[in-house]
Motif scaffolding. Structure first.
Motif, PDB file in Angstrom:
ATOM      1  N   ARG A   7       0.829  -1.193   0.000  1.00 13.34           N
ATOM      2  CA  ARG A   7       0.000   0.000   0.000  1.00 13.34           C
ATOM      3  C   ARG A   7       0.871   1.254   0.000  1.00 13.34           C
ATOM      4  N   GLY A   8       1.957   1.222   0.747  1.00 13.25           N
ATOM      5  CA  GLY A   8       2.885   2.353   0.740  1.00 13.25           C
ATOM      6  C   GLY A   8       3.485   2.584  -0.631  1.00 13.25           C
ATOM      7  N   GLN A   9       3.857   1.518  -1.316  1.00 10.61           N
ATOM      8  CA  GLN A   9       4.409   1.645  -2.666  1.00 10.61           C
ATOM      9  C   GLN A   9       3.372   2.232  -3.618  1.00 10.61           C
ATOM     10  N   THR A  10       2.137   1.788  -3.484  1.00  9.89           N
ATOM     11  CA  THR A  10       1.066   2.298  -4.343  1.00  9.89           C
ATOM     12  C   THR A  10       0.818   3.773  -4.073  1.00  9.89           C
ATOM     13  N   ARG A  11       0.771   4.130  -2.803  1.00  9.73           N
ATOM     14  CA  ARG A  11       0.563   5.542  -2.462  1.00  9.73           C
ATOM     15  C   ARG A  11       1.717   6.411  -2.961  1.00  9.73           C
ATOM     16  N   ALA A  12       2.931   5.892  -2.889  1.00 13.23           N
ATOM     17  CA  ALA A  12       4.075   6.649  -3.406  1.00 13.23           C
ATOM     18  C   ALA A  12       3.938   6.851  -4.913  1.00 13.23           C
ATOM     19  N   ALA A  13       3.495   5.828  -5.613  1.00 17.49           N
ATOM     20  CA  ALA A  13       3.319   5.926  -7.066  1.00 17.49           C
ATOM     21  C   ALA A  13       2.255   6.961  -7.430  1.00 17.49           C
ATOM     22  N   LEU A  14       1.303   7.152  -6.517  1.00 19.30           N
ATOM     23  CA  LEU A  14       0.233   8.133  -6.743  1.00 19.30           C
ATOM     24  C   LEU A  14       0.586   9.516  -6.180  1.00 19.30           C
ATOM     25  N   ASN A  15       1.826   9.656  -5.725  1.00 18.61           N
ATOM     26  CA  ASN A  15       2.340  10.907  -5.145  1.00 18.61           C
ATOM     27  C   ASN A  15       1.686  11.282  -3.816  1.00 18.61           C
ATOM     28  N   ASP A  17       2.915  10.967  -0.858  1.00 19.90           N
ATOM     29  CA  ASP A  17       4.178  10.612  -0.216  1.00 19.90           C
ATOM     30  C   ASP A  17       4.087  10.497   1.303  1.00 19.90           C
ATOM     31  N   GLN A  18       3.407  11.424   1.972  1.00 22.83           N
ATOM     32  CA  GLN A  18       3.298  11.348   3.430  1.00 22.83           C
ATOM     33  C   GLN A  18       2.558  10.088   3.868  1.00 22.83           C
ATOM     34  N   ASP A  19       1.511   9.740   3.147  1.00 29.37           N
ATOM     35  CA  ASP A  19       0.779   8.507   3.453  1.00 29.37           C
ATOM     36  C   ASP A  19       1.648   7.282   3.180  1.00 29.37           C
ATOM     37  N   ALA A  20       2.432   7.348   2.122  1.00 28.51           N
ATOM     38  CA  ALA A  20       3.341   6.245   1.798  1.00 28.51           C
ATOM     39  C   ALA A  20       4.358   6.046   2.915  1.00 28.51           C
ATOM     40  N   ILE A  21       4.908   7.145   3.427  1.00 27.70           N
ATOM     41  CA  ILE A  21       5.872   7.063   4.536  1.00 27.70           C
ATOM     42  C   ILE A  21       5.223   6.386   5.744  1.00 27.70           C
ATOM     43  N   LYS A  22       3.996   6.775   6.064  1.00 22.95           N
ATOM     44  CA  LYS A  22       3.293   6.171   7.214  1.00 22.95           C
ATOM     45  C   LYS A  22       3.111   4.670   7.017  1.00 22.95           C
ATOM     46  N   ASP A  23       2.675   4.269   5.832  1.00 24.28           N
ATOM     47  CA  ASP A  23       2.462   2.845   5.568  1.00 24.28           C
ATOM     48  C   ASP A  23       3.759   2.061   5.616  1.00 24.28           C
ATOM     49  N   LEU A  24       4.803   2.595   5.023  1.00 27.09           N
ATOM     50  CA  LEU A  24       6.085   1.895   5.006  1.00 27.09           C
ATOM     51  C   LEU A  24       6.701   1.839   6.402  1.00 27.09           C
ATOM     52  N   THR A  25       6.463   2.868   7.202  1.00 32.36           N
ATOM     53  CA  THR A  25       6.935   2.847   8.588  1.00 32.36           C
ATOM     54  C   THR A  25       6.194   1.758   9.364  1.00 32.36           C
ATOM     55  N   ARG A  26       4.910   1.681   9.165  1.00 37.45           N
ATOM     56  CA  ARG A  26       4.126   0.645   9.846  1.00 37.45           C
ATOM     57  C   ARG A  26       4.606  -0.744   9.428  1.00 37.45           C
ATOM     58  N   ALA A  27       4.866  -0.925   8.143  1.00 37.99           N
ATOM     59  CA  ALA A  27       5.374  -2.217   7.663  1.00 37.99           C
ATOM     60  C   ALA A  27       6.706  -2.551   8.323  1.00 37.99           C
ATOM     61  N   SER A  28       7.574  -1.550   8.461  1.00 38.65           N
ATOM     62  CA  SER A  28       8.893  -1.804   9.048  1.00 38.65           C
ATOM     63  C   SER A  28       8.797  -2.143  10.529  1.00 38.65           C
ATOM     64  N   LEU A  29       7.765  -1.649  11.209  1.00 39.25           N
ATOM     65  CA  LEU A  29       7.586  -1.968  12.627  1.00 39.25           C
ATOM     66  C   LEU A  29       7.049  -3.388  12.826  1.00 39.25           C
ATOM     67  N   ILE A  30       6.294  -3.870  11.864  1.00 42.17           N
ATOM     68  CA  ILE A  30       5.739  -5.226  11.950  1.00 42.17           C
ATOM     69  C   ILE A  30       6.799  -6.262  11.604  1.00 42.17           C
ATOM     70  N   SER A  31       7.473  -6.039  10.498  1.00 40.90           N
ATOM     71  CA  SER A  31       8.467  -6.994  10.028  1.00 40.90           C
ATOM     72  C   SER A  31       9.524  -6.244   9.244  1.00 40.90           C
ATOM     73  N   ALA A  32      10.516  -5.770   9.942  1.00 41.05           N
ATOM     74  CA  ALA A  32      11.552  -4.978   9.295  1.00 41.05           C
ATOM     75  C   ALA A  32      12.374  -5.847   8.349  1.00 41.05           C
TER      76      ALA A  32
END
Length: 104
Positions: A7-15, A17-32
């Motif tokens: 979802r973070g990658q998709t949001r980044a592709a749609l520009n 970016d802040q939402d993408a950062i949040k999603d990717l941060t959440r992903a890294s906290l679950i399984s870095a």
């Protein structure tokens, strides 16, 4: 974690970016894994936040030091921060890992 990362990658592709950062941060906290940090680094780079991008790319390299694409992004961030010598070293690492890598 994978769903947050995608979802973070998709949001980044749609520009979104802040939402993408949040999603990717959440992903890294679950399984870095290296991909979470690599993808978040790309978003930071796109946002011209080269210091945060560099931090994430370095975290990704700690987990997967043989990723030539990540080394290339380290070079891009270093260069954008005015660290030409460090950028050259990173580009050399990228091309050493993949001699056919055209971007470096």
């Amino acid at each position: 974690a994978d769903a947050w990362k995608r979802r973070g990658q998709t949001r980044a592709a749609l520009n979104f970016d802040q939402d993408a950062i949040k999603d990717l941060t959440r992903a890294s906290l679950i399984s870095a894994d290296h991909e979470c940090f690599h993808q978040r680094g790309i978003v930071y780079h796109k946002m011209h936040d080269y210091r945060k991008g560099l931090t994430d790319f370095r975290k990704a390299l700690d987990m997967m030091p043989s990723n030539h694409v990540t080394w290339n992004f380290v070079g891009l961030c270093e260069n954008s921060l005015g660290k030409t010598r460090e950028a050259i070293i990173a580009y050399e690492r990228a091309t050493k890992l993949d001699p056919n890598f055209k971007e470096a």
